[in-house]
Design a protein around this motif. Structure first.
Motif, PDB file in Angstrom:
ATOM      1  N   TYR A 130       5.004   6.708  -5.336  1.00 26.43           N
ATOM      2  CA  TYR A 130       5.125   6.271  -3.949  1.00 26.43           C
ATOM      3  C   TYR A 130       4.718   7.407  -3.026  1.00 26.43           C
ATOM      4  O   TYR A 130       5.221   8.521  -3.147  1.00 26.43           O
ATOM      5  CB  TYR A 130       6.554   5.813  -3.659  1.00 26.43           C
ATOM      6  CG  TYR A 130       6.941   4.604  -4.469  1.00 26.43           C
ATOM      7  CD1 TYR A 130       6.437   3.349  -4.131  1.00 26.43           C
ATOM      8  CD2 TYR A 130       7.759   4.715  -5.581  1.00 26.43           C
ATOM      9  CE1 TYR A 130       6.754   2.234  -4.886  1.00 26.43           C
ATOM     10  CE2 TYR A 130       8.087   3.597  -6.333  1.00 26.43           C
ATOM     11  CZ  TYR A 130       7.577   2.364  -5.981  1.00 26.43           C
ATOM     12  OH  TYR A 130       7.890   1.262  -6.727  1.00 26.43           O
ATOM     13  N   TYR A 131       3.812   7.128  -2.087  1.00 23.75           N
ATOM     14  CA  TYR A 131       3.285   8.166  -1.199  1.00 23.75           C
ATOM     15  C   TYR A 131       4.377   8.967  -0.513  1.00 23.75           C
ATOM     16  O   TYR A 131       4.293  10.192  -0.434  1.00 23.75           O
ATOM     17  CB  TYR A 131       2.375   7.551  -0.133  1.00 23.75           C
ATOM     18  CG  TYR A 131       1.067   7.023  -0.647  1.00 23.75           C
ATOM     19  CD1 TYR A 131       0.227   7.812  -1.424  1.00 23.75           C
ATOM     20  CD2 TYR A 131       0.659   5.732  -0.355  1.00 23.75           C
ATOM     21  CE1 TYR A 131      -0.979   7.324  -1.899  1.00 23.75           C
ATOM     22  CE2 TYR A 131      -0.545   5.231  -0.824  1.00 23.75           C
ATOM     23  CZ  TYR A 131      -1.361   6.034  -1.595  1.00 23.75           C
ATOM     24  OH  TYR A 131      -2.548   5.552  -2.064  1.00 23.75           O
ATOM     25  N   LEU A 132       5.398   8.296  -0.021  1.00 21.22           N
ATOM     26  CA  LEU A 132       6.422   9.009   0.730  1.00 21.22           C
ATOM     27  C   LEU A 132       7.385   9.787  -0.173  1.00 21.22           C
ATOM     28  O   LEU A 132       8.256  10.489   0.323  1.00 21.22           O
ATOM     29  CB  LEU A 132       7.178   8.049   1.652  1.00 21.22           C
ATOM     30  CG  LEU A 132       6.345   7.551   2.842  1.00 21.22           C
ATOM     31  CD1 LEU A 132       7.164   6.599   3.707  1.00 21.22           C
ATOM     32  CD2 LEU A 132       5.802   8.692   3.674  1.00 21.22           C
ATOM     33  N   TYR A 159       0.555   8.865 -10.347  1.00 23.75           N
ATOM     34  CA  TYR A 159       0.740   7.748  -9.437  1.00 23.75           C
ATOM     35  C   TYR A 159       2.214   7.593  -9.107  1.00 23.75           C
ATOM     36  O   TYR A 159       3.071   7.654  -9.980  1.00 23.75           O
ATOM     37  CB  TYR A 159       0.177   6.459 -10.039  1.00 23.75           C
ATOM     38  CG  TYR A 159      -1.327   6.461 -10.010  1.00 23.75           C
ATOM     39  CD1 TYR A 159      -2.017   6.115  -8.858  1.00 23.75           C
ATOM     40  CD2 TYR A 159      -2.060   6.857 -11.122  1.00 23.75           C
ATOM     41  CE1 TYR A 159      -3.400   6.150  -8.814  1.00 23.75           C
ATOM     42  CE2 TYR A 159      -3.444   6.895 -11.087  1.00 23.75           C
ATOM     43  CZ  TYR A 159      -4.107   6.533  -9.930  1.00 23.75           C
ATOM     44  OH  TYR A 159      -5.461   6.583  -9.881  1.00 23.75           O
ATOM     45  N   SER A 174       1.805  15.739 -11.011  1.00 28.76           N
ATOM     46  CA  SER A 174       1.106  14.756 -10.173  1.00 28.76           C
ATOM     47  C   SER A 174       0.737  13.524 -10.983  1.00 28.76           C
ATOM     48  O   SER A 174       0.631  13.552 -12.202  1.00 28.76           O
ATOM     49  CB  SER A 174      -0.134  15.373  -9.542  1.00 28.76           C
ATOM     50  OG  SER A 174      -1.081  15.717 -10.518  1.00 28.76           O
ATOM     51  N   CYS A 205       0.819  -1.215   0.000  1.00 30.29           N
ATOM     52  CA  CYS A 205       0.000   0.000   0.000  1.00 30.29           C
ATOM     53  C   CYS A 205       0.854   1.266   0.000  1.00 30.29           C
ATOM     54  O   CYS A 205       0.541   2.234   0.677  1.00 30.29           O
ATOM     55  CB  CYS A 205      -0.956   0.011   1.187  1.00 30.29           C
ATOM     56  SG  CYS A 205      -2.038  -1.414   1.248  1.00 30.29           S
ATOM     57  N   ALA A 206       1.944   1.260  -0.740  1.00 34.63           N
ATOM     58  CA  ALA A 206       2.864   2.392  -0.761  1.00 34.63           C
ATOM     59  C   ALA A 206       2.688   3.257  -1.996  1.00 34.63           C
ATOM     60  O   ALA A 206       3.389   4.233  -2.175  1.00 34.63           O
ATOM     61  CB  ALA A 206       4.302   1.886  -0.687  1.00 34.63           C
ATOM     62  N   TRP A 207       1.747   2.928  -2.838  1.00 29.86           N
ATOM     63  CA  TRP A 207       1.625   3.532  -4.163  1.00 29.86           C
ATOM     64  C   TRP A 207       0.243   4.150  -4.320  1.00 29.86           C
ATOM     65  O   TRP A 207      -0.758   3.566  -3.930  1.00 29.86           O
ATOM     66  CB  TRP A 207       1.822   2.424  -5.189  1.00 29.86           C
ATOM     67  CG  TRP A 207       1.804   2.832  -6.612  1.00 29.86           C
ATOM     68  CD1 TRP A 207       0.720   2.826  -7.438  1.00 29.86           C
ATOM     69  CD2 TRP A 207       2.886   3.290  -7.404  1.00 29.86           C
ATOM     70  NE1 TRP A 207       1.072   3.240  -8.696  1.00 29.86           N
ATOM     71  CE2 TRP A 207       2.402   3.536  -8.709  1.00 29.86           C
ATOM     72  CE3 TRP A 207       4.233   3.518  -7.150  1.00 29.86           C
ATOM     73  CZ2 TRP A 207       3.210   3.999  -9.731  1.00 29.86           C
ATOM     74  CZ3 TRP A 207       5.021   3.977  -8.177  1.00 29.86           C
ATOM     75  CH2 TRP A 207       4.513   4.206  -9.447  1.00 29.86           C
ATOM     76  N   GLY A 208       0.199   5.328  -4.905  1.00 27.89           N
ATOM     77  CA  GLY A 208      -1.083   5.967  -5.167  1.00 27.89           C
ATOM     78  C   GLY A 208      -0.880   7.350  -5.756  1.00 27.89           C
ATOM     79  O   GLY A 208       0.207   7.682  -6.238  1.00 27.89           O
ATOM     80  N   ASP A 255       6.464  12.355  -1.853  1.00 28.78           N
ATOM     81  CA  ASP A 255       6.130  13.745  -1.514  1.00 28.78           C
ATOM     82  C   ASP A 255       6.756  14.163  -0.182  1.00 28.78           C
ATOM     83  O   ASP A 255       7.242  15.285  -0.050  1.00 28.78           O
ATOM     84  CB  ASP A 255       4.614  13.944  -1.463  1.00 28.78           C
ATOM     85  CG  ASP A 255       4.000  14.131  -2.844  1.00 28.78           C
ATOM     86  OD1 ASP A 255       4.722  14.470  -3.800  1.00 28.78           O
ATOM     87  OD2 ASP A 255       2.769  13.953  -2.959  1.00 28.78           O
ATOM     88  N   SER A 284       0.879  10.018  11.213  1.00 26.06           N
ATOM     89  CA  SER A 284       1.202   8.708  10.658  1.00 26.06           C
ATOM     90  C   SER A 284       2.609   8.346  11.120  1.00 26.06           C
ATOM     91  O   SER A 284       3.530   9.147  10.954  1.00 26.06           O
ATOM     92  CB  SER A 284       1.137   8.751   9.133  1.00 26.06           C
ATOM     93  OG  SER A 284       1.463   7.517   8.581  1.00 26.06           O
ATOM     94  N   ILE A 286      -0.020  11.089  -6.039  1.00 26.42           N
ATOM     95  CA  ILE A 286       0.869  12.019  -5.329  1.00 26.42           C
ATOM     96  C   ILE A 286       0.978  13.328  -6.101  1.00 26.42           C
ATOM     97  O   ILE A 286       0.653  13.401  -7.280  1.00 26.42           O
ATOM     98  CB  ILE A 286       2.276  11.418  -5.112  1.00 26.42           C
ATOM     99  CG1 ILE A 286       2.988  11.158  -6.443  1.00 26.42           C
ATOM    100  CG2 ILE A 286       2.191  10.137  -4.276  1.00 26.42           C
ATOM    101  CD1 ILE A 286       4.468  10.803  -6.297  1.00 26.42           C
TER     102      ILE A 286
END
Length: 146
Positions: A58-60, A56, A54, A25-28, A62, A86, A30
């Motif tokens: 890795y969330y981190l 898709y 912007s 769940c590290a991708w989405g 950003d 978080s 950004i």
């Protein structure tokens, strides 16, 4: 033309990819271009603008991108603020370091052919490759040095 040994970039990329592949769940979606010029304050709250990069990712990414524009002495405060919403582990910090390198490498790609704006790359790339990339590959913490 700027010449650099790209093998170190590949090694950092592959190490970062191996770290990211282990995360669920590290991708989405950004922003991918967090910098002070892309944050405005409206009614006392920060709002992001300029979503041209912007997509898709890795969330981190950003978080790494945003922390890399801060002086190292403010990064702990930044991470403490983030971790109040978080949690951040040492493994997360290693992951963030790798993503900061990816952000730096993307900047090189954007500016490498612009001779009016790329003078900083040679100096920066030498420093990054000769010290920080090698330290990262060897497992040393580099978050506060990037």
């Amino acid at each position: 033309m700027i010449q650099v040994d790209t093998s170190i970039y590949l090694e950092v990329f592959l190490l970062t990819k191996s770290i990211t592949d282990m995360r669920e769940c590290a991708w989405g979606l950004i922003h991918a271009d967090l910098q002070l010029g892309n944050v405005i304050i409206s009614n006392g709250r920060p709002s992001l603008i300029d979503f041209s990069l912007s997509g898709y990712g890795y969330y981190l990414f950003d978080l790494g991108s945003a922390s890399s524009i801060l002086p190292s002495e403010l990064r702990r405060t930044f991470l403490n603020g983030y971790s109040s919403k978080s949690s951040i582990t040492l493994d997360d910090l290693r992951y963030i370091e790798g993503l900061i390198f990816m952000d730096i490498f993307v900047s090189y790609v954007f500016f490498i052919r612009d001779s009016n704006r790329n003078g900083w790359i040679k100096t920066n790339a030498d420093e990054i490759c000769d010290t920080l990339c090698r330290d990262f590959i060897q497992g040393k913490a580099v978050y506060y040095s990037l």
